[in-house]
Design a protein around this motif. Sequence first.
Motif, mmCIF file in Angstrom:
data_model
loop_
_atom_site.group_PDB
_atom_site.id
_atom_site.type_symbol
_atom_site.label_atom_id
_atom_site.label_comp_id
_atom_site.label_asym_id
_atom_site.label_seq_id
_atom_site.Cartn_x
_atom_site.Cartn_y
_atom_site.Cartn_z
ATOM 1 N N ALA A 84 0.829 -1.200 0.000
ATOM 2 C CA ALA A 84 0.000 0.000 0.000
ATOM 3 C C ALA A 84 0.867 1.254 0.000
ATOM 4 N N ALA A 85 0.303 2.336 -0.502
ATOM 5 C CA ALA A 85 1.004 3.619 -0.520
ATOM 6 C C ALA A 85 0.029 4.709 -0.122
ATOM 7 N N LYS A 86 0.367 5.447 0.926
ATOM 8 C CA LYS A 86 -0.479 6.552 1.352
ATOM 9 C C LYS A 86 -0.336 7.732 0.383
ATOM 10 N N PRO A 87 -1.382 8.565 0.274
ATOM 11 C CA PRO A 87 -1.243 9.788 -0.524
ATOM 12 C C PRO A 87 -0.149 10.665 0.076
ATOM 13 N N GLN A 88 0.646 11.269 -0.753
ATOM 14 C CA GLN A 88 1.758 12.071 -0.267
ATOM 15 C C GLN A 88 1.629 13.516 -0.728
ATOM 16 N N SER A 89 2.527 14.339 -0.211
ATOM 17 C CA SER A 89 2.679 15.699 -0.711
ATOM 18 C C SER A 89 3.733 15.691 -1.801
ATOM 19 N N VAL A 90 3.813 16.779 -2.550
ATOM 20 C CA VAL A 90 4.844 16.863 -3.578
ATOM 21 C C VAL A 90 6.217 16.839 -2.906
ATOM 22 N N ASN A 91 7.150 16.181 -3.573
ATOM 23 C CA ASN A 91 8.498 16.003 -3.054
ATOM 24 C C ASN A 91 9.468 16.663 -4.015
ATOM 25 N N ALA A 92 10.201 17.656 -3.530
ATOM 26 C CA ALA A 92 11.130 18.391 -4.391
ATOM 27 C C ALA A 92 12.200 17.487 -4.977
ATOM 28 N N GLY A 93 12.435 16.330 -4.361
ATOM 29 C CA GLY A 93 13.515 15.462 -4.798
ATOM 30 C C GLY A 93 13.113 14.393 -5.786
ATOM 31 N N ASP A 94 11.843 14.322 -6.170
ATOM 32 C CA ASP A 94 11.453 13.293 -7.131
ATOM 33 C C ASP A 94 10.610 13.902 -8.250
ATOM 34 N N ALA A 95 9.985 13.030 -9.036
ATOM 35 C CA ALA A 95 9.270 13.491 -10.225
ATOM 36 C C ALA A 95 8.069 14.371 -9.890
ATOM 37 N N SER A 96 7.470 14.187 -8.694
ATOM 38 C CA SER A 96 6.299 14.998 -8.354
ATOM 39 C C SER A 96 6.675 16.478 -8.231
ATOM 40 N N GLY A 97 7.793 16.754 -7.532
ATOM 41 C CA GLY A 97 8.241 18.136 -7.409
ATOM 42 C C GLY A 97 8.662 18.719 -8.744
ATOM 43 N N CYS A 98 9.355 17.909 -9.545
ATOM 44 C CA CYS A 98 9.775 18.385 -10.870
ATOM 45 C C CYS A 98 8.567 18.711 -11.738
ATOM 46 N N ALA A 99 7.539 17.865 -11.653
ATOM 47 C CA ALA A 99 6.330 18.106 -12.448
ATOM 48 C C ALA A 99 5.657 19.403 -12.037
ATOM 49 N N LEU A 100 5.578 19.645 -10.734
ATOM 50 C CA LEU A 100 4.980 20.887 -10.250
ATOM 51 C C LEU A 100 5.784 22.087 -10.733
ATOM 52 N N ALA A 101 7.114 21.970 -10.680
ATOM 53 C CA ALA A 101 7.983 23.055 -11.144
ATOM 54 C C ALA A 101 7.841 23.289 -12.641
ATOM 55 N N GLU A 102 7.495 22.226 -13.378
ATOM 56 C CA GLU A 102 7.259 22.365 -14.817
ATOM 57 C C GLU A 102 5.915 23.020 -15.111
ATOM 58 N N GLY A 103 5.110 23.215 -14.066
ATOM 59 C CA GLY A 103 3.811 23.858 -14.250
ATOM 60 C C GLY A 103 2.647 22.906 -14.362
#
Length: 489
Positions: A84-103
């Motif tokens: 199982a995986a809990k919902p997370q916040s964006v992580n600056a060190g992985d693809a989620s943070g990079c995606a957010l930074a990409e807009g």
Amino acid sequence: MVSSVCAIAGEKPTSGVMFDASKGVAGSVSMPNGKVVNYTAYTKLYYVTNVEDSTYQYMNVFVPDGADQSTPIFMPNYVGGYMAAKPQSVNAGDASGCALAEGYVVAIPGVRGRNSVVTNADGESVYTGRAPKALLDLKAAVRYLRHFDKEMPGDAEKIITNGTSAGGAMSALLGATGNNPVYEEYLKEMGAANERDDIFAAVCFCPITDLDHADAAYEWLYGCTNNVTRHLSDEQSEVSKELASQYPAYLNSLNLKKADGTLLTSDNYLDYLKELLMKSAQEAKDYGATIPDSIGFAFSGMPQFIASVNGGMRGDGRPTLRPERSAKSQGEYITDLDLERYLNYVVSMTPLKTPPAFDSKGVAGNNASGENEEFGDENGSSVNFTDYSLQKSTGNEDAQVDSRIKTAVKLMNPMNFISAPNTTVAQHWYIRHGAIDRDTAFPVPINLATKLQNEGKDVNFKLAWNRPHSGDYALNEMFEWIKSLLDKP
């Protein structure tokens, strides 16, 4: 505003899932380069009405400043080991943070897995995430995003999924099974939105998939190491040989073809693997990596020229070559690979699993693999999911896996759906598997990529040089690929 969940005359009936745009909370994330990305977060978005496990069955969505209805949605999952995986916040060190930074809008769903458990009214433990529950949760999350596409920033027709290992398998399944009716009754029972669940693109790092053939693939590929780097007992050696003998028939049944139309069979498949590994090593060498000949590679014995930047044409229109001083140095061109030697190198980096690698012969106690648990039932059992291992475990050569397990195995294998009718397969795929990753055999991701290519899909596939079992690497390259898709008309 609160979106309506009531059916309006003349419109398709809706489910009872909810979204309230007024509940967004401002936040920010600081990227490694110092850039601060501001966003609005919508959390605890339950994507089904019949929530069985409130710890996991919701999603967090992060909308960067400036996003609108046309902004793509990046949907990573954090599934590992089919847990199982809990919902997370964006992580600056992985693809989620990079995606957010990409807009991009980032949607991170929680997912049930083989270890998710609740206590029922009778005080009994109920395992809520056995196969195919994780995939159903992700499909429900996709449907939720599409259901509230007009109310929530982000374009639900541009969902890009991402995952690693078992999460890579989940991303592959989302891409391969879109709208297939076999999942419909499960999703209806869960109270998922009455929407489509196909996606735009799938990013899959080292997908652990095709589990019903993974044991045979493992032994077929790595059997050459059994008496060199991998040391097995006599009994294990016999199991390895028996499993390896099963794989050629399956491989041949796939009718896979190389890009030039050559039919891939068990007779020429290892040459295909050599080509892919040599390509990976050559690309790394071109970028400055040192590739030792001690691991099986052979190099050119004389200097070779490179055509000039203008394509090798002189002013008079005739071909030319760069001067010898501009040529690559001797030995930089990979010309061959001793595959057996290379595979022993891979095994020396990380020891192989003992056979069977995925469907353990005995499923009691510590003998069970994660996959044995994945296909167990809500009581917490671990089960064999292939006839071979069941027969070995029970000593009954006629034993057959029961229909419930067979159905779950089928529903969790993207290879079963890529060419299936009534299925919307994602058009775009980014698949990576490390060139020293032995968590599954190389043919598993290669077959996935090749089958997709044969079906006319856009596939960016590499055996990433010197990468072990891992994901979310070379993110600049990955996001350049995503950008190239979005720039197309």
